[in-house]
Design an enzyme around this catalytic site. Sequence first.
Site, PDB file in Angstrom:
ATOM      1  N   HIS A   1      35.492  38.918  36.570  1.00  0.00           N
ATOM      2  CA  HIS A   1      34.524  39.595  36.495  1.00  0.00           C
ATOM      3  C   HIS A   1      34.716  40.033  35.069  1.00  0.00           C
ATOM      4  O   HIS A   1      35.824  40.502  34.736  1.00  0.00           O
ATOM      5  CB  HIS A   1      34.647  40.755  37.604  1.00  0.00           C
ATOM      6  CG  HIS A   1      33.398  41.735  37.310  1.00  0.00           C
ATOM      7  ND1 HIS A   1      32.200  41.486  37.751  1.00  0.00           N
ATOM      8  CD2 HIS A   1      33.293  43.105  36.465  1.00  0.00           C
ATOM      9  CE1 HIS A   1      31.524  42.778  37.545  1.00  0.00           C
ATOM     10  NE2 HIS A   1      32.245  43.551  36.808  1.00  0.00           N
ATOM     11  N   CYS A   2      33.807  40.205  34.116  1.00  0.00           N
ATOM     12  CA  CYS A   2      33.714  40.727  32.795  1.00  0.00           C
ATOM     13  C   CYS A   2      33.178  41.921  32.791  1.00  0.00           C
ATOM     14  O   CYS A   2      32.064  42.057  32.799  1.00  0.00           O
ATOM     15  CB  CYS A   2      33.199  39.816  31.910  1.00  0.00           C
ATOM     16  SG  CYS A   2      33.242  40.195  30.205  1.00  0.00           S
ATOM     17  N   PRO A   3      33.996  43.083  32.426  1.00  0.00           N
ATOM     18  CA  PRO A   3      33.221  44.302  32.306  1.00  0.00           C
ATOM     19  C   PRO A   3      32.385  44.439  31.019  1.00  0.00           C
ATOM     20  O   PRO A   3      31.275  45.479  30.950  1.00  0.00           O
ATOM     21  CB  PRO A   3      34.316  45.346  32.080  1.00  0.00           C
ATOM     22  CG  PRO A   3      35.405  44.536  31.701  1.00  0.00           C
ATOM     23  CD  PRO A   3      35.292  43.026  32.004  1.00  0.00           C
TER      24      PRO A   3
ATOM     25  N   ASN B   1      29.123  41.761  34.644  1.00  0.00           N
ATOM     26  CA  ASN B   1      28.645  40.636  35.458  1.00  0.00           C
ATOM     27  C   ASN B   1      29.801  39.697  35.604  1.00  0.00           C
ATOM     28  O   ASN B   1      30.898  39.919  34.772  1.00  0.00           O
ATOM     29  CB  ASN B   1      27.481  39.937  35.029  1.00  0.00           C
ATOM     30  CG  ASN B   1      26.836  39.036  36.000  1.00  0.00           C
ATOM     31  OD1 ASN B   1      27.100  38.816  37.044  1.00  0.00           O
ATOM     32  ND2 ASN B   1      25.652  38.379  35.470  1.00  0.00           N
TER      33      ASN B   1
END
Length: 311
Positions: A124-126, A130
């Site tokens: 999960h990429c902040p 997303n």
Amino acid sequence: MSAPAWKVNKVVLGVLATFVLIYGTVVVSVIIPWLSFSVPGVTNLLVLTISTTLALSCFVACVVADCGSVPKEWIPPVEEDKAVIEVKRKSGESRFCKKCKCYKPPRSHHCRVCGKCVLRMDHHCPWINNCVGHGNYKTFLLFLIYVNAAVMHALGLFVAHAAHMVGLNSDHRRHAARSSSTGSLLHSTASGPAKTHVFWAILQAICTAMTFPLCIALVMLLGWNAYLLLTNRTTIEYYEGVTAEVKAMRRGERYQHPYDLGLCGNLHSILGANPERWLFPGMAAAGDGLAYVTAWDHVKDDVDSLLGFLT
């Protein structure tokens, strides 16, 4: 009505603002005043605009695209012809997500932030708010390629312009500022030239200080994802593989990542079968994300073919 699978938050807006700030500063305070509309100036402006536009479009696509949702109606198929089957560690049953109330396809994991299971989940990429998964992993890779090109280009122009300005004496610097092709824009008031020059100098220093560590971080991130691409692993599978390797060594065995299909197989598996489209944004991810060929499938096919030939 269900909540949207994505949302633009302050972090995403901050990334977009950084794009605009660095690109605008390079163009307005470096390329146009220094190189003007000469061949080097137009060339640098064109190349930087293309790489920035591609990076920005890929970034937006990573934010808004579905990272790869698991269909609720999906059930594990009959796996009699599969060499590798993903099951629960303890019971050996099919993987089932209690939160989503659905079965998990191979390589999928539940994301607590997104609140759903993601196909071929990497992380999960902040920064994009997303997950990076089957649906947007190729776009994420392209974003890293294009943003590295844009940031390194911008940093090179900042450094070259700073070295050029240091080499000028104060009289020549003032003359260059007044005779710039954008002098009417940057120095529109009688008392403004010195103040405007200081403003753009400070802004360039700030952008250079931002761009240098950003460039290092992005190069490292691109290198890491290039390794994952060439070995056909996700970030989750890498750490799971480290544990598996340690356990295999204790048993005197050798661990092999099941989805490593070799260099060409890995590239085709992730980027698609047509190399001419690998660097084009917007192309659909290879496969449906519900099933993956493994190295052991190739071995099984070879053995079956050999047995068929012998019989």
